[in-house]
Scaffold this active site. Sequence first.
Site, PDB file in Angstrom:
ATOM      1  N   SER A  72     -31.574-128.980 -24.606  1.00 31.41           N
ATOM      2  CA  SER A  72     -31.968-129.708 -23.402  1.00 31.41           C
ATOM      3  C   SER A  72     -30.748-130.213 -22.642  1.00 31.41           C
ATOM      4  O   SER A  72     -29.908-129.422 -22.225  1.00 31.41           O
ATOM      5  CB  SER A  72     -32.924-130.838 -23.782  1.00 31.41           C
ATOM      6  OG  SER A  72     -33.640-131.296 -22.664  1.00 31.41           O
ATOM      7  N   ASP A 184     -38.588-126.701 -23.801  1.00 30.45           N
ATOM      8  CA  ASP A 184     -37.537-127.577 -24.319  1.00 30.45           C
ATOM      9  C   ASP A 184     -37.258-127.365 -25.816  1.00 30.45           C
ATOM     10  O   ASP A 184     -38.159-127.436 -26.651  1.00 30.45           O
ATOM     11  CB  ASP A 184     -37.971-129.028 -24.088  1.00 30.45           C
ATOM     12  CG  ASP A 184     -36.825-130.007 -24.211  1.00 30.45           C
ATOM     13  OD1 ASP A 184     -36.113-129.966 -25.228  1.00 30.45           O
ATOM     14  OD2 ASP A 184     -36.639-130.825 -23.286  1.00 30.45           O
TER      15      ASP A 184
END
Length: 296
Positions: A72, A184
Amino acid sequence: MWSVSRIAASAAIFLLAACTTPTPPVSVPKPAPKPKIALALGGGAAKGFAHVGVIRVLEQNGIVPDIITGTSAGSIVGAIYASGVDGEALRYRALRINESDLRDFTFSTSGFLKGEKLAALVNQQVDGKKIEQLSRRFGAVVTDLDSGARVVLKSGDTGTAVRASAAIPNVFQPVTINGRRYVDGGLTSPVPVIAAREMGADIVIAVDISAKPSGKSALGFLSLLDQSLNIMSQAALAQELKQANVTLRPRVLHIGSADFDERGAAMLEGEKVAREGLPVIRQAIARWATARSAAK
């Protein structure tokens, strides 16, 4: 004609030369073995600016990673750093990134941000290089939306890989790569230590900026979502950090997930925790070198 005296002198010189002990070759000590050091950068939205401070201090003290893995926000910083940008330049660039550079709203049930601007920004920062062309080995960790598996992207378009790694569910749209949908990486690998080991790291320095459950109410949609994701990934985080040699935890939990105005404070916190961790990092390197020498 040589005289008897000249012949005798020549013979004496010859005998002296023959008796001279040859100079032994100079023993050149072998260079000390160097471990492959990896930096595993975790996710945490705007708190990810702390990674910049960590990198800056490590570089200033001669600790430069061979391998970088990112999840991320960590994949954003990690990709740019892996492209060959040093810590000072990384800090300069981070201070000039605006939140508007990442916003591309869309009407969709799968996410209200497309993420295309993020991908474009990353590709601009890495001069259009693909992952396999970066100066340092880099892996962006993503989660396969359909299987739930952790995947490490080590080749292909850098911006697209980072966009996928940072595709927070219900905020960013999932990213399709080679027919697979990714979101993610923090869902399966909050701090990508295992990925660093898989890429050949001898020593892994993990940077954990995840928000721990605090008992306090999270304010704002992104902060609430960030804390919810971190609660769900606590078990995965524990498994990752078990395999790290050193874990650095910048004190950034007071910084909101979308609080870009606090980037300077986040970087300072990264610098502080890196300085505090230098003795432990050096001890880890020394232990590795000792163990390596003993094994030979």
